[in-house]
Enzyme design. Structure first.
Site: not given
Ligand code: MIC
Ligand code: SF4
Length: 643
Positions: A535, A537
């Site tokens: 991710s 994030r």
């Molecule tokens: C994921 O698939 O892990 C997410 C949730 O879409 C993340 C984004 C997030 O953590 O908000 C991603 O892929 O970037």
């Protein structure tokens, strides 16, 4: 020498640097997207930059992750995003309109444009020939403000496709084959470009499945040419005017070429707990299963749903299995409702969820204890489903549906034929759930509404001369951002509340980490290869920053997370000799003396392990600009200093 497709788009958007692989380049960004779980932070950062209106051609905010609303937090965050978008020039896709990547592909993506999104699966847009990349929220905020987006000029690897997929073998099996060959770190520093005569046999949703899950290779992005298939898709979306034909030159050069004969592929599955642990479904056949989840941005197109409905039609889901279905967008959902496919799924016993990320991000539907779950998603990291000891296998919709009926892993090529899916001449077009921003002259009349869940985010400080701290945590290879900052229904509502989130940091590896950090005021994290994969994030950098982590020392980094650490003002350091990883134990006292001078001088760093009385050398593999950011204490401080 001709150019490949990735180079052509990069050249057309190049603002800084030269197209020499491994060097830093700056790109003009045409479009941005955010989702709600990363969006709150991205818009708080955009506000902090003080730019009144977005300067991109199109910026869209989607609400798709935090849709359970178990408490006021999510709804407050949605309201914040809705109002901040309305004011600052961003389109707002309301909850219920679908998963960001699926909707963006259908309604907004344009071949040849650059797109960055605060979500690692943004490369889905590569399915229609966009250069679409995942990024941290702060990078997206900067791009919305008209700023340059910096990446390392990638090498371009070609996947040469020949032949045609056999019935019941799917696009998912293609990307699983690529993952089997290249592994979860095989794409680092690379763009994966698809070419060859097999491309024309794949529909846009199939191409998008492949580019979407290219994120799991660690690639900068993946891309398909824009051809007649793309034109037909855009025409059916009422957007033929957005079409441009794009492909690599005949004599384009590639770093490497990987050949895949589509006609030779068989149904495959990624085994727990890594997307590259690929096994043939034939070898798994007969293994009892507990749950099947169909959906996510990887496999939730109309084509996927129609195939699933055709397999389920007139049958019943096995008594031991729970089957959930989440369509990718309201367009898909609505069309299935109108053509009867939804009725077939309901009649078979499918549990239909709203069109959102849902179980993919642990928003409900956690499997039973030690449960075996077959999912059409893109990630099967340990604990991500919400059940610590569950075993998640990643499969195609065809394998998922076939197995849901039998209750055991089932090879779909053993099924009786189903009608061939034909792409519609026109999709159901209804953008009534996408709100346009107010015109610039009215922006002052819009009040941005904030709930009590929105807390200040941490900002670092200028880099100190000496850092003397313990190694507060030592972890192994392939640590994901889901390990660093887990998601799921209990935690995700707090994405705009870093202090609350911090209690869960590294919870999958060591639940004592947050408390230990507080006790000693933070320190160093030691890791292995491919640290921070998965991710995008930025919370996986902001939360450690909040807990006092000053440097992360590893054998190698994943791209987006490394950029997020720099943006946050945490030093990303790499062992010059990977064997030195073994010389540091958790709890050792480590000293970086004269670290500011070392970063200024180019990033050659000496680390003294006081406990072991040993010295090791490290490198900060950051660009000149990134090293200045680290000295200033992160991107926000750097931007303020340079404003
Ligand atoms: C994921 O698939 O892990 C997410 C949730 O879409 C993340 C984004 C997030 O953590 O908000 C991603 O892929 O970037
Ligand atoms: Fe949502 Fe899952 Fe796609 Fe991430 S991978 S955007 S959580 S559907």
């Amino acid at each position: 020498m001709g150019m490949n497709l990735a180079e052509k788009i990069i050249k057309a958007h190049l603002l800084e640097g030269e197209m020499i692989p491994g060097t830093d380049i700056g790109l003009r960004i045409d479009q941005t997207l955010t989702q709600d779980a990363t969006g709150t932070m991205a818009y708080l950062e955009f506000e902090a930059m003080g730019v009144p209106r977005v300067k991109t051609e199109k910026s869209v905010a989607y609400i798709d992750h935090n849709t359970l609303q178990n408490g006021f937090e999510n709804a407050d965050d949605h309201r914040f995003i809705r109002t901040v978008c309305k004011k600052h020039g961003i389109y707002y896709s309301r909850p219920g309109n679908g998963i960001c990547h699926q909707v963006h592909l259908e309604r907004f993506g344009i071949p040849g444009k650059t797109l960055i999104g605060s979500d690692s699966h943004t490369p889905t847009g590569g399915g229609i020939g966009m250069l679409a990349m995942g990024a941290g929220g702060m990078d997206v905020a900067v791009a919305m403000g008209g700023g340059t987006y910096y990446i390392t000029m990638p090498k371009v690897l070609k996947v040469n496709l020949t032949g045609k997929l056999k019935p019941f073998v799917a696009a998912k099996d293609v990307i699983l084959e690529v993952l089997r060959i290249l592994s979860v770190k095989g794409g680092v520093g690379r763009v994966i470009e698809y070419g060859g005569e097999g491309v024309a046999t794949l529909t846009v949703p199939e191409r998008a499945t492949i580019t979407n899950m290219g994120a799991e290779l660690g690639a900068t992005t993946s891309i398909f040419p824009s051809d007649e298939v793309t034109r037909q898709f855009l025409k059916a979306q009422g957007r033929e005017q957005d079409y441009t034909p794009l492909c690599a030159d005949e004599d384009a050069a590639y770093e490497t070429v990987v050949d895949i004969d589509l006609s030779k592929l068989e149904p495959a599955a990624a085994m727990p707990h890594s997307p590259d642990a690929v096994e043939s479904v034939k070898n798994l056949a007969g293994l009892p299963i507990d749950q099947v989840c169909i959906g996510s941005c990887t496999n939730s197109s109309l084509q996927d749903m129609m195939k699933v409905a055709a397999i389920l039609k007139g049958k019943t889901v096995a008594p031991t299995v729970s089957l959930t279905i989440s369509p990718g967008s309201r367009q898909v959902f609505n069309m299935m409702a109108m053509n009867g496919a939804l009725a077939d799924i309901i009649a078979a016993g499918g549990r239909v969820l709203e069109c959102a990320c849902g179980p993919c991000i642990g928003m409900g539907q956690s499997p039973n204890s030690a449960g075996i779950s077959l999912r059409t998603f893109n990630r099967n990291f340990e604990g991500r489903s919400g059940t610590a000891d569950a075993k998640v296998f990643l499969v195609s919709p065809e394998t998922a549906a076939a197995s849901a009926l039998t209750g055991v892993f089932t090879d779909p090529t053993t099924l009786a034929p189903i009608p061939e899916f034909v792409m519609p001449d026109s999709f159901l077009i209804n953008d009534n759930m996408v709100d346009a921003p107010v015109p610039v002259e009215e922006m002052d009349s819009v009040e941005v509404l904030r709930g009590p869940n929105i807390k200040e985010f941490p900002v670092s400080h200028a880099l100190e001369h000496t850092i003397e701290k313990p190694a507060v945590l030592k972890v192994g290879d392939n640590i994901t951002t889901d390990h660093i900052m887990p998601a799921g229904a209990k935690i995700l509502p707090y994405r705009s509340n870093i202090p609350h989130l911090s209690q869960f940091c590294f919870g999958v590896c060591d639940t004592t980490f947050p408390a230990r950090c507080k006790e000693v005021g933070g320190g160093f994290v030691i890791g292995g290869e491919n640290y921070g994969q998965g991710s995008s994030r930025e919370h996986a950098a902001l939360v450690p920053l909040y807990l006092g982590v000053r440097a992360v020392i590893v054998k190698s980094f994943a791209r987006i997370h490394c950029a997020n650490l720099v943006n946050a003002g945490i030093l990303p350091l790499v062992f010059d000799d990977p064997a030195d990883y073994d010389t540091i134990d958790q709890g050792d006292i480590l000293v970086l003396d004269g670290i500011d001078d070392a970063i200024r001088a180019g990033g050659k760093v000496t680390l003294v392990n006081k406990t072991k009385n040993k010295t090791v050398t490290l490198s900060c593999q950051a660009s000149d600009r990134q090293r200045e950011m680290l000295l200033a204490g992160g991107l926000l401080n750097y931007t303020r200093e340079n404003a």
